[in-house]
Design an enzyme around this catalytic site. Structure first.
Site: not given
Ligand code: FRU
Length: 503
Positions: A43, A45, A101-102, A176, A227, A309
Site C-alpha cells: 500500500m 498513498d 495512480f492517485s 494526483d 505530488e 519512498w
Molecule cells: C506519491 C505517488 C503519486 C503517484 C503514486 C503512485 O507517493 O508517487 O504521485 O500517483 O504515488 O503510486
C-alpha cells in the site's frame, strides 16, 4: 471415544485452527493495532477519501500481487469512525490506459456529470492513468486524468468511456488530481501536481477541464517532484483562508518524502499565500502523500501514508507493507504574525480508548518504567503531558535487548527530535537510521504533547499540533519499558490511555 465424540473433538480442533488463523491476521510482528494497514500486500498513498451517507471511504494505492510497489490498483476500505476499518474488494484495476495512480472521489450531488441521477448521485473518482508502456518507450505524455464512477455507494465502479478527460500537455509529471465543488463559483476545482508546481483547473461537469492558474514554482521546497496536492478552506477568527497541501519527494524536511503546506487566499482561480515561509505538516520521516476527506462540511480530516519512498519497499514486514497515520483534524493557528496549520488526532480515537490512567510526579520520579507503575505492558497507547515552562524532556521506549527510541525536546536548539538510531532493525536500508528534528513553532513558555504509540510507529503532536513528528520503527523485541526524564522540569497532567486493537 465414540464416533460422535470424535467428530465433535475434530470439529473443535478445526474451529480452533480457524480461530488461530484469524487472530494471526492483523496480529503479525510489527502489525499496527490502532492504524489502518492493508490485509495483505503493498500500500502507498491514501486516495479518494470521501464521506458519504454515514460512511468514510478510504481508497489507496495498492499492488495486490506483491509486497513491493507494482501495477497500481485502488484498494478500498470503509469505516464509520475513521478508526475501525473494513477492507472491501478492489475498486479500480489497471486497464489499457494504464495503472491507476492517485486521485480523489467526489459525490456529484447535482449530477453535473450526468453519470448518476439527482436521486442517486454518482460517486466520481478522478485519478491519474499512468501508462507504463508510454513511460518505457520514452514518451512524455503518459500521465493523464481519467474518471470512474459508482452508483452503488462505492461497491462497484465503472470507468468512464471518454477517458482520459484531461490530457497531458507534454509534461512527464502530471498527476494526483484532488477535486472539490467550489460553491461560490458553481464549479469543480482540481488541484494537480505538475512537476514542480500545482496547476488549478476548473470544470462545470468533471468531464471538461479549463486551466485557471499555476502556483508554487518559486515558493516552498523544491528538492524533488511535487505530488498529491489538496486545497482546503479553513477558518481563523471568523476569516476564511485556504490551506494548500503539497507532498514532495525527495527533498522532504528530514530527507526523502514529506508534505509542505501554504496558507493563503483562493478566489476560485488563483491561490495567493499569506506568507512565503516553507512549513511542513509533519517533520517526521513517515507522513507522506496525505490529503483530507471530502464532503465533511467545515471539518477537515487529514490522513497520510506512514512511510517514506526512501525505504517503503524494504521495511521488514512480511505479509503487508505500510500503514496510514492516525486521522488528524486540521485547524489554523496564529503564531506571531504568521498562520500555521495544526494537526491533532481525531476525537473518534476515544472509540478505542481504554480508561485513562493519571500519573503524578512522585510516581514518575520513583520509577524508570511507567509500565511497572501502571502494572500494564502496553503496545498501543496515548501518552500526554504538559508543562508551564518548557525546558526539555525525553521520552524513551526501550526493550531488554537494549534497543530504544527517544523522543524529546532540546531547548538549546528549540526543537523536538525523534531518535531511532538504535531503535531496532535498520539493516534493510542504508538510509533508515537517524534523528529527525521538528522546529518548535509555538512561542509561549507553556507546552503540551500527545504521543500515539503503536507496535511499530510513533506520532508526536506538540503544542496543540503545531510541531509534529511521525516515524516508524522495528525493534527486534517489543518495547516493554517507557520512561520520561525531565531534568527537573515540572510535568503536569501526565496521562496514559491504553488503546484497544481495531482488528
Ligand atoms: C506519491 C505517488 C503519486 C503517484 C503514486 C503512485 O507517493 O508517487 O504521485 O500517483 O504515488 O503510486
Amino acid at each position: 471415544m465414540n464416533i460422535k465424540q470424535g467428530l465433535l473433538i475434530g470439529c473443535m480442533a478445526f474451529a480452533g485452527t480457524i480461530a488461530k488463523a484469524q487472530t494471526k491476521l492483523y496480529h503479525e510482528p510489527y502489525r499496527l493495532q490502532a492504524h489502518f494497514s492493508p490485509q495483505a500486500k503493498w500500500m502507498n498513498d491514501p486516495n479518494g477519501m470521501v464521506y458519504y451517507k454515514g460512511t468514510y471511504h478510504l481508497f489507496f494505492q495498492h499492488y495486490p500481487k506483491g509486497t513491493v510497489w507494482g501495477p497500481m490498483h485502488w484498494g478500498h476500505a470503509v469505516s464509520k469512525d475513521m478508526i475501525h476499518w473494513k477492507q472491501m474488494p478492489i475498486a479500480l484495476y489497471p486497464d489499457k490506459l494504464g495503472y491507476i495512480f492517485s486521485g480523489s472521489v467526489v459525490v456529484d450531488e447535482k449530477n453535473t456529470s450526468g453519470l448518476g441521477t439527482k436521486d442517486n448521485p454518482a460517486m466520481v473518482a478522478i485519478f491519474t492513468h499512468h501508462d507504463p508502456k508510454g513511460e518505457k518507450l520514452g514518451a512524455i505524455n503518459y500521465q493523464n486524468q481519467s474518471l470512474a464512477y459508482s452508483l452503488d455507494q462505492g461497491k462497484t465502479w465503472l470507468k468512464y468511456k471518454g477517458n482520459p478527460v484531461l490530457k497531458n500537455p507534454g509534461i512527464k509529471d502530471f498527476r494526483d488530481p484532488k477535486v472539490f465543488w467550489y460553491a461560490p463559483g458553481k464549479k469543480w476545482i482540481m488541484s494537480l501536481a505538475v512537476l514542480d508546481h500545482i496547476t488549478f483547473y476548473s470544470s462545470p461537469d468533471l468531464k471538461t477541464w479549463t486551466k485557471q492558474s499555476d502556483f508554487g514554482q518559486t515558493l516552498g521546497a523544491h528538492g524533488g517532484v511535487w505530488e498529491c496536492p489538496d486545497l482546503i478552506p479553513l477558518k481563523l477568527g471568523g476569516k476564511d483562508y485556504w490551506a494548500l497541501l503539497v507532498s514532495i519527494n525527495p527533498g522532504g524536511t528530514n530527507g526523502g518524502s514529506a508534505t509542505q503546506y501554504f496558507v493563503g487566499e483562493f478566489d476560485g482561480s488563483n491561490f495567493k499565500p499569506v506568507s512565503t515561509k516553507t512549513k511542513w505538516i509533519d517533520y517526521g520521516p513517515d507522513n507522506y502523500a496525505g490529503v483530507t476527506w471530502g464532503n465533511t462540511g467545515n471539518r477537515k480530516v487529514f490522513l497520510g501514508w506512514m512511510s517514506n519512498w526512501l525505504y517503503a519497499n524494504e521495511v521488514p514486514t512480511v505479509k503487508w507493507r505500510n500503514a496510514m497515520t492516525i486521522p488528524r483534524e486540521l485547524s489554523l493557528e496564529e503564531v506571531g504574525d504568521d498562520i500555521y496549520l495544526a494537526s491533532n488526532p481525531v476525537k473518534e480515537l476515544k472509540n478505542i480508548s481504554a480508561k485513562t490512567i493519571k500519573l503524578d510526579e512522585k510516581q514518575l520520579a520513583g520509577s524508570n518504567n511507567i509500565f511497572s507503575v501502571i502494572k500494564q505492558n502496553l503496545t498501543q497507547y496515548k501518552l500526554k503531558f504538559r508543562t508551564d515552562n518548557l525546558t526539555g524532556y525525553a521520552v524513551t521506549l526501550a526493550n531488554e535487548s537494549g534497543e530504544k527510541l527517544i523522543l524529546g525536546f532540546d531547548k538549546e536548539n528549540n526543537r523536538y527530535y525523534l531518535n531511532r538510531t538504535n531503535a531496532g532493525r535498520n539493516d534493510f536500508s542504508k538510509v533508515f537510521t537517524g534523528v529527525a528534528y521538528a522546529p518548535r513553532v509555538d512561542i509561549t513558555p507553556a507546552s503540551d504533547v500527545e504521543l500515539i504509540v503503536d507496535a511499530s510507529s510513533i506520532e508526536m503532536f506538540a503544542d496543540g499540533g503545531l510541531s509534529n513528528l511521525t516515524g516508524v520503527f522495528f525493534p527486534k523485541k517489543p518495547f516493554t519499558r517507557l520512561s520520561v526524564s525531565t531534568n527537573g522540569m515540572e510535568l503536569k497532567d501526565v496521562e496514559i490511555t491504553p488503546l484497544k486493537s481495531i482488528w
